[in-house]
Every structure is written in C-alpha cells, then in structure tokens.
Write an enzyme that holds these catalytic residues in place. Structure first.
Site, mmCIF file in Angstrom:
data_model
loop_
_atom_site.group_PDB
_atom_site.id
_atom_site.type_symbol
_atom_site.label_atom_id
_atom_site.label_comp_id
_atom_site.label_asym_id
_atom_site.label_seq_id
_atom_site.Cartn_x
_atom_site.Cartn_y
_atom_site.Cartn_z
ATOM 1 C CE LYS A 279 -3.760 -1.978 2.854
ATOM 2 N NZ LYS A 279 -5.004 -1.517 1.732
ATOM 3 N NE ARG A 353 -11.105 -10.138 -1.867
ATOM 4 C CZ ARG A 353 -11.367 -9.022 -2.527
ATOM 5 N NH1 ARG A 353 -11.407 -9.542 -4.373
ATOM 6 N NH2 ARG A 353 -11.649 -7.479 -3.093
HETATM 7 N N1 BES Z 1 -8.497 -4.204 4.303
HETATM 8 C C1 BES Z 1 -8.672 -3.954 3.120
HETATM 9 C C2 BES Z 1 -9.937 -2.546 2.898
HETATM 10 C C3 BES Z 1 -9.674 -1.200 2.808
HETATM 11 C C4 BES Z 1 -8.711 -0.343 2.655
HETATM 12 C C5 BES Z 1 -10.338 -0.724 4.031
HETATM 13 C C6 BES Z 1 -8.812 1.253 2.909
HETATM 14 C C7 BES Z 1 -10.392 0.133 4.730
HETATM 15 C C8 BES Z 1 -9.676 1.526 3.816
HETATM 16 C C9 BES Z 1 -8.135 -5.050 2.205
HETATM 17 O O1 BES Z 1 -7.413 -5.616 2.502
HETATM 18 C C10 BES Z 1 -7.890 -4.202 0.427
HETATM 19 O O2 BES Z 1 -6.087 -3.686 1.036
HETATM 20 N N2 BES Z 1 -8.677 -3.989 -0.216
HETATM 21 C C11 BES Z 1 -8.275 -4.117 -1.553
HETATM 22 C C12 BES Z 1 -8.436 -4.647 -2.162
HETATM 23 C C13 BES Z 1 -8.113 -4.881 -3.643
HETATM 24 C C14 BES Z 1 -6.848 -5.272 -4.148
HETATM 25 C C15 BES Z 1 -9.191 -5.925 -4.640
HETATM 26 C C16 BES Z 1 -8.982 -2.006 -1.905
HETATM 27 O O3 BES Z 1 -10.045 -2.492 -1.884
HETATM 28 O O4 BES Z 1 -7.995 -1.546 -2.370
HETATM 29 MN MN MN Z 2 -5.462 -5.561 1.695
#
Ligand code: BES
Ligand code: MN
Ligand code: ZN
Length: 497
Positions: A279, A353
């Site tokens: 990230k 997931r």
């Molecule tokens: N924990 C995150 C989701 C999240 C991101 C919650 C920002 C709250 C704020 C999750 O694990 C994630 O990183 N999801 C990705 C999925 C994508 C790679 C398909 C996302 O939402 O960017």
């Molecule tokens: Mn994630």
C-alpha cells in the site's frame, strides 16, 4: 459511570444536575414545563429572553433555579418538535452528556426519555441513552504515559422514565444498553490498540479471557493445525509475517444443544501492509484497524454473554498480519483453499477474502443456522456508502431483511447491495479456478462474490465495514460498529425462538 432508572417528576429530585429539553419553537418539553411550574416560570422567562433557542444540540447551564432542589438545571435544545426522531434524540442526549462533563456535576438526572415525539418505546430510549452516553465518555489513553484529560466528575446518570408502568421495559433497555456499550468498548479498545500490541496472539489471549469470564468454550488453532486442515489461503496471507497466525473459535451456548448456532466470522488482519502489492504510505497506520471485524465478533459475544441471551452463537476469527517479505506470497501465486478450490492471487492486498474463505469453510463443522461474516474488506465499499452504512451482501433475502432491520433499530445501519451472478465473471482466471480480484468496477461486490463461492452450504451474509468501523482525521479511532447491529440481530432472534 453508573446508570439507573427512576420514575417520577423532575423537580422532586435533589442532586447535581437536572437535564430537560427545549424545542426550537421555544416550546418547553413536558419535563421542562413541569420543572418550570415549580420554578414559577423561571425557565420560560430564560427561553423567552432568547438565551436558549432550542436548536438541536444547544445547551445552557442554569444555577440557583428558584424552588428547585437540584444544584443545576441543564437546558438542551431539541430542534423542531416535528423533526424529533431517532437521530435527534441521540444527538440531544450526546449534547447533554458533553455539557454535563463540562460542569463539575457528579451526578445528573436526564429527562429526555419522556419526549413523546420519538416513535420508539421506552426500552429503545433507555438503551440508546446508555450507549450514547458511554460513547461520549469513551477515552483511549492506555498508550499515553499519563492521561491527557482528567476523568469526568460525572459518575452517575439517573434516567427519568415517566410513570412507574414503564419500569420493567426500562430496566430491560438499561440491561441491553449496558451490554452493547461494554461490547462496543471492547471492540473499540482492540481496534485502537497499535498493531505491535494487538497481534494475532493478543486477539487469541483476549478470546481466552472472555471465555474464562463468561464460561464459553475457546479453541485456538496454530499454523500446524491449519496446515492439517488444508487452509492454504489463510496460510498464504500469514506466510510473509513473523507473527504466527491464529484461528480463534469461541462458543457461547445460551440455548439447548439442538439449536443450530449463529456463526459470526470476523476478519482479523492485525495489520495490512498490502503484502508484496504494498500500500502507499499515507494513512497506512489506519490498517491497524483491519481487525475490526474480529473485534466486533468479540464485542458482540461479550454483549450476548452479559445479557445471558438464550441463543447459541459461535465466533470464528482468522487472525494474521499481511506483510511483505522473503517468504511472502507473490502476485500470480496459486494456492489451494480448504474447500479445494484453487485461487490465483493477483493482488496480495486482497487478503481479507483469502483468510475469510477458509474460515467460512471451517464454519461448516458447526452446522450453522446462519453465518455472518464481518470484515473491513474493500476501499470500494467506502466509495459506495461512505461512513454511514455498512455494505450488506447475502445469499438469503430473509437474513438480509433481518440484518437491515436490526441495523435500523440499533442505529448502526447497513445497506443491501446486489450479489448477482453476473458479477462473478470478473473473477475469471486463466490459470486457477478463479482469481482473488475482479478489477476496479464494483470492487465491494466482486469481493462478496468471492466469499459467496465458499458459503454455498449455508445461509450467509457478509457485512463490509470498511467505511464504518473507524473514523479518520482529528477524531481518528474505532467506532465499535457493528456491535450494536449484531447484538440487536441476536436479541431479535433470541426473542423469536
Ligand atoms: N483492508 C483493506 C480494505 C480497506 C482499505 C479498508 C482502505 C478501509 C480502507 C483490504 O484488505 C484491501 O486492501 N482491499 C483492496 C482490494 C483490492 C486490492 C482489490 C482495496 O480495497 O483496495
Ligand atoms: Mn488489503
Ligand atoms: Zn485488509
């Protein structure tokens, strides 16, 4: 802070502060009018002078009110009478508690519960007064070397409930309000703790403590156990971290053995760096909140156990970090889930997931009546619904309705999102059974579609709490949601059976 309920008119009480409401049209609420008669029109004169306009959330502290035993009277603005509904009720209680804390009052009696404009019963009014009050006074300064703000002097809140006939309902409301508040407080604490303290092992320890205190059964599976069970997707997320993953199970049995349990599955990623698909740096600290689903399961079980609800509930928490590293999963890696389905991991940041799918398969062994998973799953859900509603997905209409209704009652709302098979196509993979991402369009739906492939054997719902579990910015912190929704869902079910 201690809470109690009392029937009777406001003026008969001695004490630190008496709280009454004023509507925006300068109309005194019934409790304010009663007080005003004793005070020989003093309150009405103040309102008339314009010192209290009755705008929602406005407050005015009065001292030495004629003929009134209480040391102070706090006037709280209620806004227009015709608009005084759930939100206004809760907002006015919150404003009252904030103003009370600013005074030196050690105890107070609150007379907002009697306002007839709210279309809710006394049980609801009392329980919400309690959860709102606890929400306002919540502090998290465990990690400061010394507390920043002195504890409020206010340590007792008496909730006025009008006539005696309402006492029993009010007492039940008080019990539920306290249980929900305690559950939320636990969920908030766990969410707010930094990831170097709140590790998978720490969550397991918390579960063990809950189990001991409330006589629940607890089980913690280690890496070796997960390997034996074939939990390849959960392990693929954990393998980049030096913190060992845990699969935590808590069983609350409040009903007979023959009753099939409600299984709650909570995402417990104690820190989500994104893994190799790392990230960006800004706000990455907030990924310590990526275990808020897990925290809400523990908080809900605490609330349920405190109320001794006659229902069976199982909590399952897959807990791990998501880290980059020499052993971490790489984009393109293919892993086999406990269900036997193979998954191409195209983005290691879609890890939630991957841990939930094995936990869902594991849930089968409890022969659930229904499974609800709770997860800070997608940024896309925040884009869709903001910070107001959690995203709700389900393979069963009736369950979806139950959860929506529970959220409405609990003021912890969810919005029903589609889960049509048309979206499943986005998960196609050239190399494995399917991929773990479905591209940018409908990101929260394709995440739910992924989970649905592991929930075919039972009634199932998924709550995406990415936008509701915590607040960012100046008020950064865990909200304790969706403990109120889940607890209400279980309260309703326990009453039905
Ligand atoms: N924990 C995150 C989701 C999240 C991101 C919650 C920002 C709250 C704020 C999750 O694990 C994630 O990183 N999801 C990705 C999925 C994508 C790679 C398909 C996302 O939402 O960017
Ligand atoms: Mn994630
Ligand atoms: Zn995550």
């Amino acid at each position: 802070m201690e809470f109690s309920i009392k029937s009777g008119l406001p003026e008969s009480r001695k004490g630190g502060c008496t709280v009454v409401g004023i509507f925006e049209s300068r109309k005194l609420s019934a409790a304010a009018a009663t007080l005003d008669r004793t005070a020989k029109g003093y309150l009405a004169s103040i309102v008339k002078r314009g010192d209290m306009d009755g705008k929602l959330g406005a407050t005015l502290v009065l001292h030495n009110v004629p003929n009134i035993a209480s040391e102070r009277v706090l006037l709280v603005g209620l806004g227009p009478e015709a608009d005084f509904h759930d939100k206004q009720y809760r907002d006015s209680v919150a404003a009252a508690i904030k103003a009370l804390i600013a005074t030196g009052a050690k105890e107070a009696s609150l007379h907002l519960t009697e306002i007839s404009a709210v279309k809710r019963d006394i049980h609801w009014r009392v329980s919400h007064a309690v959860t709102v009050a606890r929400d306002v006074i919540y502090r998290f300064d465990r990690m400061k070397s010394k507390p920043e703000t002195a504890l409020p002097a206010l340590h007792r809140l008496v909730i006025g409930v009008g006539d005696k006939s309402a006492q029993r309902q009010a007492a039940a409301g008080l019990e539920q309000g306290l249980a929900v508040a305690h559950g939320m407080s636990l969920a908030k604490d766990l969410g707010n703790l930094p990831a170097n303290v709140c590790t998978p092992a720490y969550l397991a320890e918390q579960a063990r403590e809950l189990a001991k205190r409330y006589r629940m059964k607890v089980q913690v599976l280690e890496c070796k156990d997960m390997e034996k069970l074939g939990m390849g997707t959960l392990l693929s997320v954990a393998q980049g971290s030096v913190q060992p993953p845990k699969l935590i199970t808590l069983e609350y049995r409040g009903a007979g053995k023959s009753q099939k349990p409600v299984v709650l599955v909570g995402k417990g990623v104690t820190f989500d760096t994104g893994g190799i698909s790392i990230k960006p740096a800004p706000e990455m600290d907030e990924m310590k909140f990526d275990m808020c689903g897990a925290a809400s399961v523990l908080g809900t079980l605490k609330a349920v156990a405190e109320m001794k609800l006659p229902i069976n509930v199982v909590g399952i928490i897959p807990a791990t970090e998501n880290m980059p590293g020499g052993r971490a999963t790489k984009p393109g890696d293919i892993v086999t889930s406990m269900s036997g389905q193979t998954i191409e991991i195209l983005n290691t940041d879609a890890e939630g997931r991957l841990i939930l799918c094995d936990a869902l398969t594991y849930a089968e062994r409890f022969e659930p009546d229904v499974v609800v998973d709770i997860a800070t799953l997608t940024g896309a859900c925040v884009i869709a619904l903001g910070h107001v509603a959690s995203g709700l997905f389900s393979n069963n209409e009736a369950i979806a309705k139950e959860l929506i209704a529970a959220g409405d009652t609990a003021n912890d709302r969810a919005w029903h999102m589609p889960l049509w098979d048309d979206y499943q196509e986005q998960l196609k993979s050239n190399f494995a059974d399917f991929a773990n991402i479905g591209g940018r369009p409908a990101g929260s739906i394709t995440a739910a579609c992924f989970l649905a492939r592991f929930a075919k054997k039972f009634k199932w719902a998924h709550l995406d709490i990415a936008g509701t579990a915590w607040k960012s910015g100046k008020e950064k912190g865990s909200t304790g949601r969706p403990v109120p929704l889940l607890t209400q869902f279980l309260v309703n079910r326990a009453a039905r059976k």
